[in-house]
Every structure is written in structure tokens, then in C-alpha cells.
Design an enzyme around this catalytic site. Structure first.
Site, short mmCIF file in Angstrom:
data_model
loop_
_atom_site.label_atom_id
_atom_site.label_comp_id
_atom_site.label_asym_id
_atom_site.label_seq_id
_atom_site.Cartn_x
_atom_site.Cartn_y
_atom_site.Cartn_z
N LYS B 80 0.85 -1.20 0.00
CA LYS B 80 0.00 0.00 0.00
C LYS B 80 0.88 1.25 0.00
O LYS B 80 1.90 1.30 0.69
CB LYS B 80 -0.89 -0.03 1.24
CG LYS B 80 -1.97 1.05 1.28
CD LYS B 80 -2.83 0.89 2.55
CE LYS B 80 -3.93 1.93 2.63
NZ LYS B 80 -4.69 1.80 3.91
N SER B 155 -9.72 2.19 3.13
CA SER B 155 -8.88 2.91 2.21
C SER B 155 -7.98 2.02 1.34
O SER B 155 -7.51 2.46 0.29
CB SER B 155 -7.99 3.88 2.98
OG SER B 155 -7.09 3.19 3.82
N SER B 179 -9.67 -0.30 7.22
CA SER B 179 -9.12 -0.15 5.87
C SER B 179 -8.43 -1.39 5.31
O SER B 179 -8.10 -1.42 4.12
CB SER B 179 -8.14 1.02 5.82
OG SER B 179 -8.82 2.23 5.93
#
Lengths: 99, 498
Positions: B80, B155, B179
Site C-alpha cells: 500500500k 482505504s 481499511s
């Protein structure tokens, strides 16, 4: 209903150093009112005798020996800076004209 | 069998160990897959083919010499874009960090490199991890591999979509309010939020320090356990990382996969799963609970009355912490600098102009909300009260875990919604995190495991398992049991349509 005016949002944005346009202010202020309204119930939930929790762990300070360890070089530390001079971050003027 | 991208990380590790493939072959297969499918999905913000192949070559050399660095040496991974990667762009999905190349690795990334996992690239995310749909990325949304008109969660929608679409066998996510777990739920993948402190936060760009936790994003529970072993453990560079040694997650996952949960006490959280939860989500969740009962678990309903206030507490604590964290983006030390149209602007003028141009709407909303919650006159009514509610939520968990070993709930109230559906309705967007937030506030671990497809829309549903702090092994055990029992029914994993 918690209300937050465009003027208040302007003041908060100023505190947060964000230069919002008038259009953004008109857009954000009503949204912030709705968000605040949805969290307003929080003020009646916990009684005075409930202690606050700031963190999930019982934290204590952590120390290490005061010895030099490898770290970033000045060039590496400055590599992402928008502007740098003589191994320093170069910034616009920080004082006002009258100062 | 040539399509290596369909295999689990555990299978790839076995194939590397018995010499039936090489890391270069596996890495190339995944890079090819990214080239073929990532156009419409947009899981990646940056692909590092050259770097990944160089790492793969080094891995093959280690293996040829008989000295693999870890069980996953040579298995590629996606990271990420909120974790600092030395020499690789790191944007956090924000314009304000466009072009930033960190001069150091996050500890999680350093551990991946030490363990020999080639890094395929950086995955898309809501800007600074603020969002539940990945639509708040400054670089455009990621799409759900199950239906390109739908969101992949957030997210960490990029990491989840990359794994769901076979672009990567493994990925790293971060979970501040769900997330990792909510994207896992809506893309039919596995996501784990470890106990707070079980994985180092050094080099993880902070959203809310007291809530953030990095963890595995995978297609199977065993793969998540293998990855947790690589990234977990104390880090002297993160003073909040725990020195406790957690029980072996791989052993727990293997134990769970036998499908026997005799004697385990499972609590269904009464407050998570009623009103506001989609019927098909509820149905698949209830079926999952029955499978656990059938595996020998003792199932009871448990009440955690303060959980109904978790969302409100979270949306005060998070903006408060975020507003001070994001003060570091000041156009002086890293990121973009935008000069306002005026003569001789001051540093503050430049900050204001840069932060207006560099931050998106959701980030501005939360910074302003946090600034409000922390300002004098409102502090006690909002931030102070939210901290007290945090105490009540921790107490609810403590009381519940006196009665049961794990708590279960649906991971997210609905399946994936359509792109644009909630983009300009912040409160509707926040409701996605209803069931995941309590774990972050209390610092306890949670896993989301695929629970099947909702009958009404054919989209994935997630089943969440929560355990006491440091008892992450229980999440792996129960998650692996549910996965094994469901896959027996399905005859294998459920995957998105090609």
C-alpha cells in the site's frame, strides 16, 4: 442540530493553514454541520467518572543508549525538499514586512 | 500448470522449495497479469518491474545456494502506498506527495526485503487512508474486480483489488478503522488487522497514531499467517510496538483448517448486524455462525452496548489526530510547493496555498473537523468525551472476552456499493466502518474472511472475527476453520468473473 457557519469554517481552515476558496467554503460548511450533528450524541454518553483513553496501550517512555547510530546523510534528508541550499531546507521568508 | 497467478502464496512457496518454478518466473507472471488487467482495475499507482525482477533474481540465487531467507523468499508482494519505500515513489494517494521518493524503508518494507519478497509496486488508496471506497485517491479510483462499476472498499482498495484479481498473491494494507478488513470483505479476500503494536508503524505515514496498524491482505488465512510472521514483531524504531511474542499464527491457521472448534466459545455481537445491515450480508453471516456451531463451537449472543457510540467517537478521535499529523505537510521538507500569486509570499502564505492545492476534499473535511474538535471551548464536549467512550468500548470488549474466546460479526454492513454513490455524502460513507471501528479503538485484533456471495447482488460478504489483544492466533484459527468449511461447500475458493 449542530451548526457550523462558513465564517467558522474559514477560521478553522485558517488555523489549519489551508487557503479555502469561497466555493469550497460553501460546499464544506453544510457537510461539516451534518458530520458534527451525527457525532453530537457523544456528549451525553459517558459520565464524569469514566477516565479518558488516549491510546490502546499503557505507554511508558522508551529509552535507548545515547550512542551514535547510522542515519540519513544530509543529501538523503534533503532529497525530497522543494528547495535546499547549503545542506539546509530553503524556505520563503518567515517574518512579516513590518518585522 | 502454468498459471502461477492462481496459486496461493503457500503453494508458490512450496513450488519454489521443490524447484518446480523460480522467483523470476513467478514475478514475471504477476507483472504480466498486472499489464493485462490493471488498466481498468487501477489497483497500482506505481509498478516496479525492474526492481521486482532484480529482487527475484537475487532470491533465485539464494535458493540455488541453499540459503533462502524465509519461507516466502521469492514470493512477490504489493505494498500500500502509505508505507515508505526507499527509491520507490510514495504518495499516500495525495497530490501533496506527488513525486516524493523516500530516502528510507518502512520497517514492514525492510522486513519484506530481508525475507526476500520481490515488491511488485505500490497500491492505490484513499488519500492519506481517509475513506472507505478508494474514490478519494487523487490519482483516480480503483475498481472492484467482481464488478468494475463498484468500489473495492477503502482505504486499502488497491491492495485488496490487486490480490482479488490475481495481480499479486500477497499485499500489505493498513487499518485505522477498517481499511484492511472492509476492502477484504467487499472483494472476497482475507484481511487481518493485528493487535495494535504487533506490527511496526515506523515508516507508515501516520493517519491516526493511536489507531493505525499494518497487516496482511491475502486470498487465504494461511497466507495471511505466513505474511504476519514476516512483518510482525518488536521494532526498536517504533516505541509503541509490543515486546510480547505472539502465538504462532501459522500453527493456529493449520489447526483451524482441520475444521474442529470443539470447546471454543464464540460470541455474536448483538449490536453489530441488525438495523442497517443488508439482508444478504446478514444471511451469509448467520450461515457462517452455524458452520462454527457445527464445528463444535459454543455460540452465544453477547451485548457490547457502547459499540453503538464507536462511530461517533472514531470520527472525532481520528480527525483530531489526523489534523495534527497532517500539519507536517508544510511545503518545506518534502512534497510539492505551490507559490501563491502575490509578491514575496511568506512561508505561511506558501503553506496555505500548497495545502489547498495538495489536499482533496475529504482530507480538508477531516482536518477542519479535527481542528474544531481540538479547539478550546469544544475540546471537552467532543474530543474529551470521545476518549471516554473509548474507555467504555474497551470495557465492553473486556467484559465480552470474559464470557467468550472470540467475537464475530459481519465485517461491513453492505456489499460493494457503486462508484460515486456515497462520494459526496460523508456520513453515509462513514457508516461502512460501523463494525470494524471498535477493534481499532480498543487495539484488539480482527480478521475478515470471505463468507460467500449475497444472494441479491452476487457480491462478496465478509465475516469478521475479533479476539483479545495479543491473541491474534484465535482470529487465524477461527478464520481458517470457517474458510475450510465454506470451501468444502463451494468446492474451492470463490473468485471474480474473468
Amino acid at each position: 442540530m449542530a451548526q457550523i457557519s462558513a465564517d467558522e469554517v474559514r477560521h478553522l481552515a485558517d488555523l489549519a493553514r489551508i487557503d479555502l476558496s469561497d466555493a469550497e467554503l460553501e460546499h464544506l460548511a453544510p457537510q461539516l454541520s451534518v458530520i458534527l450533528d451525527s457525532v453530537a450524541s457523544i456528549s451525553e454518553v459517558a459520565s464524569d467518572d469514566v477516565p479518558p483513553t488516549s491510546h490502546p496501550l499503557p505507554l511508558t517512555n522508551v529509552f535507548r543508549e545515547d550512542v551514535v547510530t547510522p542515519s540519513l546523510t544530509p543529501e538523503e534528508a534533503l532529497s525530497g525538499a522543494p528547495d535546499a541550499q547549503e545542506q539546509r531546507f530553503a524556505v520563503p521568508r518567515i517574518l512579516g514586512d513590518e518585522q | 500448470m502454468s498459471d502461477w497467478t492462481r496459486r496461493t502464496a503457500a503453494e508458490l512457496a512450496d513450488a519454489l522449495a521443490d524447484g518446480s518454478t523460480t522467483s523470476v518466473e513467478l514475478t514475471r507472471a504477476h507483472l504480466d497479469r498486472i499489464s493485462a488487467v490493471d488498466g481498468p482495475i487501477h489497483a497500482f499507482l506505481h509498478v516496479d518491474a525492474e526492481g521486482a525482477l532484480a529482487q527475484a533474481e537475487a532470491s533465485d540465487a539464494r535458493r540455488a545456494a541453499g540459503t533462502p531467507a524465509s519461507a516466502l523468499d521469492g514470493v512477490p508482494i504489493a505494498v500500500k502506498d502509505v508505507l515508505a519505500t526507499k527509491g520507490l515513489p510514495t504518495t499516500c494517494g495525495s497530490r501533496i506527495l506527488e513525486g516524493w521518493v523516500p530516502p528510507y524503508d518502512a520497517t514492514v518494507v525492510a522486513r519484506l526485503r530481508e525475507a526476500g519478497l520481490p515488491i511488485l509496486g505500490k497500491t492505490n488508496m484513499d488519500e492519506f487512508a481517509m475513506g472507505s471506497s478508494t474514490e478519494h485517491s487523487a490519482y483516480g479510483p480503483t475498481r472492484n474486480p467482481w464488478d468494475h462499476d463498484r468500489i473495492p472498499g477503502g482505504s486499502g482498495g488497491g491492495s485488496a483489488a490487486a490480490v482479488a484479481s490475481f495481480e499479486a498473491p500477497l499485499a500489505i494494507g493498513t487499518d485505522t478503522g477498517g481499511s484492511i478488513r472492509q476492502p477484504g470483505a467487499v472483494t472476497g479476500t482475507v484481511g487481518v488487522k493485528p493487535t495494535y503494536g504487533a506490527v511496526s508503524r515506523y515508516g507508515l505515514v501516520a493517519l491516526a497514531n493511536s489507531l493505525d496498524q499494518a497487516g496482511p491482505v491475502t486470498r487465504t488465512v494461511l497466507d495471511a499467517a505466513l505474511l504476519q510472521q514476516v512483518i510482525g514483531g518488536h521494532d526498536p524504531l517504533d516505541s509503541t510496538s509490543t515486546t510480547e511474542v505472539l502465538a504462532d499464527p501459522v500453527e493456529a491457521a493449520r489447526l483451524g483448517a482441520t475444521g474442529d472448534l470443539t470447546g471454543l466459545r464464540v460470541g455474536v455481537v448483538a449490536e453489530l448486524g441488525g438495523e442497517g445491515y443488508q439482508a444478504g450480508v446478514r444471511q451469509r453471516f448467520d450461515e457462517g455462525v452455524e458452520l462454527l456451531r457445527g464445528a463444535g463451537a459454543e455460540v452465544v449472543e453477547v451485548s457490547c452496548p457502547s459499540f453503538v457510540h464507536a462511530l461517533a467517537a472514531y470520527y472525532l478521535i481520528l480527525p483530531a489526530e489526523a489534523s495534527s499529523n497532517l500539519a507536517r505537510f508544510d511545503a518545506m521538507r518534502y512534497g510539492i510547493r505551490v507559490m501563491p500569486e502575490q509578491d514575496s509570499p511568506s512561508a505561511e502564505d506558501v503553506m496555505r496555498a500548497t495545502r489547498d492545492a495538495g489536499f482533496g476534499d475529504e482530507v480538508k473535511r477531516r482536518i477542519i473537523l479535527g481542528t474544531y474538535a481540538l479547539s478550546s471551548g469544544y475540546y471537552d464536549a467532543y474530543y474529551g468525551q470521545a476518549q471516554k467512550v473509548r474507555t467504555l468500548i474497551s470495557r465492553d470488549f473486556a467484559a465480552a472476552f470474559e464470557q467468550v474466546d472470540v467475537l464475530v460479526s459481519p465485517t461491513a454492513p453492505t456489499t460493494a456499493f457503486r462508484l460515486g454513490e456515497k462520494l459526496d455524502d460523508p456520513v453515509a460513507m462513514y457508516l461502512n466502518d460501523l463494525a470494524t471501528i471498535p477493534a481499532n479503538l480498543a487495539g484488539v485484533p480482527g480478521i475478515s474472511v470471505p463468507a460467500g456471495l449475497a444472494p441479491e447482488d452476487g457480491l462478496p460478504v465478509g465475516f469478521q472475527v475479533l479476539a483479545p489483544a495479543l491473541a491474534d492466533d484465535r482470529c487465524y484459527r477461527v478464520g481458517a476453520a470457517l474458510e475450510a468449511l465454506l470451501q468444502q461447500q463451494w468446492g474451492g475458493p470463490q473468485t471474480p468473473p474473468e
